[in-house]
Motif scaffolding. Structure first.
Motif, PDB file in Angstrom:
ATOM      1  N   LEU A 118      -5.568 -10.482  -0.415  1.00 53.01           N
ATOM      2  CA  LEU A 118      -4.559 -10.442  -1.337  1.00 53.01           C
ATOM      3  C   LEU A 118      -3.628  -9.463  -0.505  1.00 53.01           C
ATOM      4  O   LEU A 118      -3.912  -8.739   0.293  1.00 53.01           O
ATOM      5  N   THR A 119      -2.302 -10.463  -0.807  1.00 51.57           N
ATOM      6  CA  THR A 119      -1.022  -9.375   0.153  1.00 51.57           C
ATOM      7  C   THR A 119      -0.595  -9.419  -0.997  1.00 51.57           C
ATOM      8  O   THR A 119      -0.348  -9.860  -2.416  1.00 51.57           O
ATOM      9  N   LEU A 120      -0.392  -8.184  -1.333  1.00 52.02           N
ATOM     10  CA  LEU A 120       0.267  -7.109  -2.542  1.00 52.02           C
ATOM     11  C   LEU A 120       1.574  -7.266  -2.189  1.00 52.02           C
ATOM     12  O   LEU A 120       2.324  -6.124  -1.431  1.00 52.02           O
ATOM     13  N   LEU A 121       2.646  -7.823  -3.211  1.00 50.15           N
ATOM     14  CA  LEU A 121       4.032  -7.607  -2.583  1.00 50.15           C
ATOM     15  C   LEU A 121       4.956  -6.824  -3.570  1.00 50.15           C
ATOM     16  O   LEU A 121       4.392  -7.070  -5.134  1.00 50.15           O
ATOM     17  N   ASP A 122       5.710  -6.037  -3.507  1.00 53.93           N
ATOM     18  CA  ASP A 122       6.564  -5.071  -4.675  1.00 53.93           C
ATOM     19  C   ASP A 122       7.608  -4.542  -3.606  1.00 53.93           C
ATOM     20  O   ASP A 122       7.481  -4.118  -2.514  1.00 53.93           O
ATOM     21  N   GLN A 123       8.509  -3.375  -4.201  1.00 56.81           N
ATOM     22  CA  GLN A 123       9.415  -2.598  -3.347  1.00 56.81           C
ATOM     23  C   GLN A 123       8.888  -1.555  -3.016  1.00 56.81           C
ATOM     24  O   GLN A 123       9.342  -0.651  -2.036  1.00 56.81           O
ATOM     25  N   ARG A 124       7.975  -1.672  -3.967  1.00 55.26           N
ATOM     26  CA  ARG A 124       7.530   0.014  -3.782  1.00 55.26           C
ATOM     27  C   ARG A 124       5.447  -0.746  -3.110  1.00 55.26           C
ATOM     28  O   ARG A 124       4.872  -1.158  -3.716  1.00 55.26           O
ATOM     29  N   ARG A 125       5.256   0.777  -2.395  1.00 59.92           N
ATOM     30  CA  ARG A 125       3.772   0.388  -2.081  1.00 59.92           C
ATOM     31  C   ARG A 125       2.562   0.947  -3.343  1.00 59.92           C
ATOM     32  O   ARG A 125       3.050   2.368  -3.343  1.00 59.92           O
ATOM     33  N   PRO A 126       1.906   0.075  -3.318  1.00 54.40           N
ATOM     34  CA  PRO A 126       1.162   1.100  -4.285  1.00 54.40           C
ATOM     35  C   PRO A 126      -0.004   1.405  -4.538  1.00 54.40           C
ATOM     36  O   PRO A 126      -0.188   2.051  -3.520  1.00 54.40           O
ATOM     37  N   GLU A 127      -0.120   2.552  -5.868  1.00 51.46           N
ATOM     38  CA  GLU A 127      -0.624   3.519  -5.666  1.00 51.46           C
ATOM     39  C   GLU A 127      -1.819   3.098  -4.172  1.00 51.46           C
ATOM     40  O   GLU A 127      -2.421   2.340  -5.090  1.00 51.46           O
ATOM     41  N   PRO A 128      -3.065   4.540  -3.584  1.00 52.86           N
ATOM     42  CA  PRO A 128      -4.142   4.293  -3.698  1.00 52.86           C
ATOM     43  C   PRO A 128      -5.364   3.604  -4.292  1.00 52.86           C
ATOM     44  O   PRO A 128      -5.555   2.938  -3.584  1.00 52.86           O
ATOM     45  N   ALA A 129      -5.278   4.287  -5.093  1.00 52.59           N
ATOM     46  CA  ALA A 129      -6.028   3.326  -5.836  1.00 52.59           C
ATOM     47  C   ALA A 129      -6.068   1.940  -6.558  1.00 52.59           C
ATOM     48  O   ALA A 129      -7.422   1.725  -6.800  1.00 52.59           O
ATOM     49  N   VAL A 130      -5.178   1.639  -6.155  1.00 54.45           N
ATOM     50  CA  VAL A 130      -5.305   0.051  -6.454  1.00 54.45           C
ATOM     51  C   VAL A 130      -5.817  -0.877  -4.931  1.00 54.45           C
ATOM     52  O   VAL A 130      -6.285  -1.731  -5.309  1.00 54.45           O
ATOM     53  N   LEU A 131      -5.302   0.195  -3.900  1.00 55.21           N
ATOM     54  CA  LEU A 131      -5.828  -0.765  -2.443  1.00 55.21           C
ATOM     55  C   LEU A 131      -7.416  -0.398  -2.392  1.00 55.21           C
ATOM     56  O   LEU A 131      -8.213   0.156  -2.496  1.00 55.21           O
ATOM     57  N   ALA A 132      -7.465  -2.164  -1.233  1.00 51.70           N
ATOM     58  CA  ALA A 132      -8.984  -1.843  -1.037  1.00 51.70           C
ATOM     59  C   ALA A 132      -9.034  -2.911  -0.017  1.00 51.70           C
ATOM     60  O   ALA A 132      -7.846  -3.023   0.618  1.00 51.70           O
ATOM     61  N   ASP A 133     -10.714  -2.720   0.356  1.00 50.12           N
ATOM     62  CA  ASP A 133     -10.300  -2.842   2.277  1.00 50.12           C
ATOM     63  C   ASP A 133      -9.883  -4.525   2.499  1.00 50.12           C
ATOM     64  O   ASP A 133     -10.447  -5.109   1.205  1.00 50.12           O
ATOM     65  N   GLY A 134      -9.508  -5.167   3.263  1.00 47.35           N
ATOM     66  CA  GLY A 134      -8.986  -6.660   2.904  1.00 47.35           C
ATOM     67  C   GLY A 134      -7.771  -7.254   2.183  1.00 47.35           C
ATOM     68  O   GLY A 134      -7.426  -8.159   1.734  1.00 47.35           O
ATOM     69  N   GLU A 135      -6.995  -5.862   2.222  1.00 50.81           N
ATOM     70  CA  GLU A 135      -5.336  -5.710   1.839  1.00 50.81           C
ATOM     71  C   GLU A 135      -4.621  -5.448   2.163  1.00 50.81           C
ATOM     72  O   GLU A 135      -4.100  -5.678   3.322  1.00 50.81           O
ATOM     73  N   ASP A 136      -3.071  -6.854   1.864  1.00 49.01           N
ATOM     74  CA  ASP A 136      -2.163  -6.498   3.094  1.00 49.01           C
ATOM     75  C   ASP A 136      -1.336  -6.860   1.643  1.00 49.01           C
ATOM     76  O   ASP A 136      -1.410  -6.674   0.825  1.00 49.01           O
ATOM     77  N   VAL A 137       0.142  -5.747   2.733  1.00 50.57           N
ATOM     78  CA  VAL A 137       1.237  -4.513   1.663  1.00 50.57           C
ATOM     79  C   VAL A 137       2.253  -5.247   2.286  1.00 50.57           C
ATOM     80  O   VAL A 137       2.622  -4.910   3.652  1.00 50.57           O
ATOM     81  N   LEU A 138       3.081  -5.839   1.463  1.00 52.38           N
ATOM     82  CA  LEU A 138       4.353  -5.781   1.799  1.00 52.38           C
ATOM     83  C   LEU A 138       5.716  -5.314   1.088  1.00 52.38           C
ATOM     84  O   LEU A 138       5.225  -5.974  -0.471  1.00 52.38           O
ATOM     85  N   LEU A 139       6.498  -4.928   1.590  1.00 48.13           N
ATOM     86  CA  LEU A 139       7.773  -4.812   0.788  1.00 48.13           C
ATOM     87  C   LEU A 139       8.541  -5.544   0.886  1.00 48.13           C
ATOM     88  O   LEU A 139       9.586  -5.100   1.981  1.00 48.13           O
TER      89      LEU A 139
END
Length: 285
Positions: A41-62
């Motif tokens: 899962l590549t997670l894209l937003d203008q701010r970083r998701p809360e830690p509770a949303v994140l799991a192992d194996g994810e990519d975060v793009l701002l």
């Protein structure tokens, strides 16, 4: 565009999904339920998701969905896009035009340029807000009824749906527009007895949209199997979506607090858009 984390899973990903608006309310409900081994899962937003949303194996793009170059980069190597980002409620015409229309165009164009064949667009029941209870056939109000928006926000969702139709027709993309009801942890108002979309059913619906073979352009209601719904589930079932949850489990508590609902005459209940139909255009929420 800023990348704040990388793929951490030890297993190579066989499926890659880009989720825009991952730090928002819908993203917080959906992301943990879509995570699975072999899926990146590549997670894209203008701010970083809360830690509770994140799991192992994810990519975060701002990044911003209105940045076509950044969105095209984010779409490279992706199998599907789930587009949740945008202005989430009524605002000025300029804001909804920029975020919900231009933003959706950028997402669709970026997906096309990157060779992504499937996009799931988060629309809203406010795209059809002026439809009334009792105007629907026995099977429920069809998901694909022409737009009757109740606000600039609702209009922008109709515009996004038409952009999805355009990209499906012009480029042969699979585009599924989901007219979402009340996507939240639990029903908290009488309108939710008809409109609620449970977190688990929301994930079931997105999974069905991702898995349906060659759907082309489709529109579906994003609601659960609510006893008091007046919206068709047939379009979702045609994609393989079979909701399991029902807002009726909270009916007694809601009725004790607010009284027995009258969908036939109460203007907050018998119009799909509810009180939004009475809010002056452009009034921020």
């Amino acid at each position: 565009m800023t990348r704040t984390s990388g793929h951490r899973g030890g297993e190579a990903a066989s499926e890659r999904i880009l989720i825009t608006g991952a730090a928002g309310r819908a993203g917080a409900l959906l992301v943990p339920r879509l995570a699975r081994p072999g899926r990146l899962l590549t997670l894209l937003d203008q701010r970083r998701p809360e830690p509770a949303v994140l799991a192992d194996g994810e990519d975060v793009l701002l990044a911003s969905i209105t940045d076509l170059e950044a969105m095209t980069h984010a779409c490279r190597g992706v199998d599907a896009v789930v587009h949740l980002a945008g202005q989430a409620w009524e605002a000025s015409f300029g804001d909804v035009l920029r975020l919900n229309v231009e933003g959706t165009r950028c997402v669709l164009e970026a997906a096309h340029r990157a060779g992504v064949s499937r996009v799931v667009l988060a629309s809203s029941h406010h795209a059809a807000g002026f439809y009334r209870y009792g105007q629907h056939p026995p099977g429920g109000l069809p998901a694909g009824v022409p737009g009757r928006p109740d606000s600039y926000y609702g209009w922008s969702k109709v515009a996004g749906e038409s952009l999805g139709q355009l990209y499906a027709d012009e480029h042969g993309m699979d585009v599924i527009c989901v007219r979402i009801g009340g996507w939240r942890e639990a029903p908290h108002r009488l309108r939710d007895l008809a409109l609620w979309l449970s977190p688990d059913d929301g994930a079931r619906l997105v999974e069905a949209c991702l898995a349906a073979p060659s759907p082309g352009f489709r529109m579906v209601w994003g609601i659960s199997r609510n006893t008091r719904r007046w919206f068709s589930l047939a379009e979702g079932e045609a994609l393989g979506y079979y909701p399991k949850d029902d807002a009726e489990v909270c009916a007694a508590a809601l009725i004790a607090e607010h009284g027995e609902p009258d969908f036939a005459t109460d203007p907050h209940l018998n119009r799909l858009g509810g009180p939004m139909c009475d809010v002056p255009l452009g009034t921020p929420r």
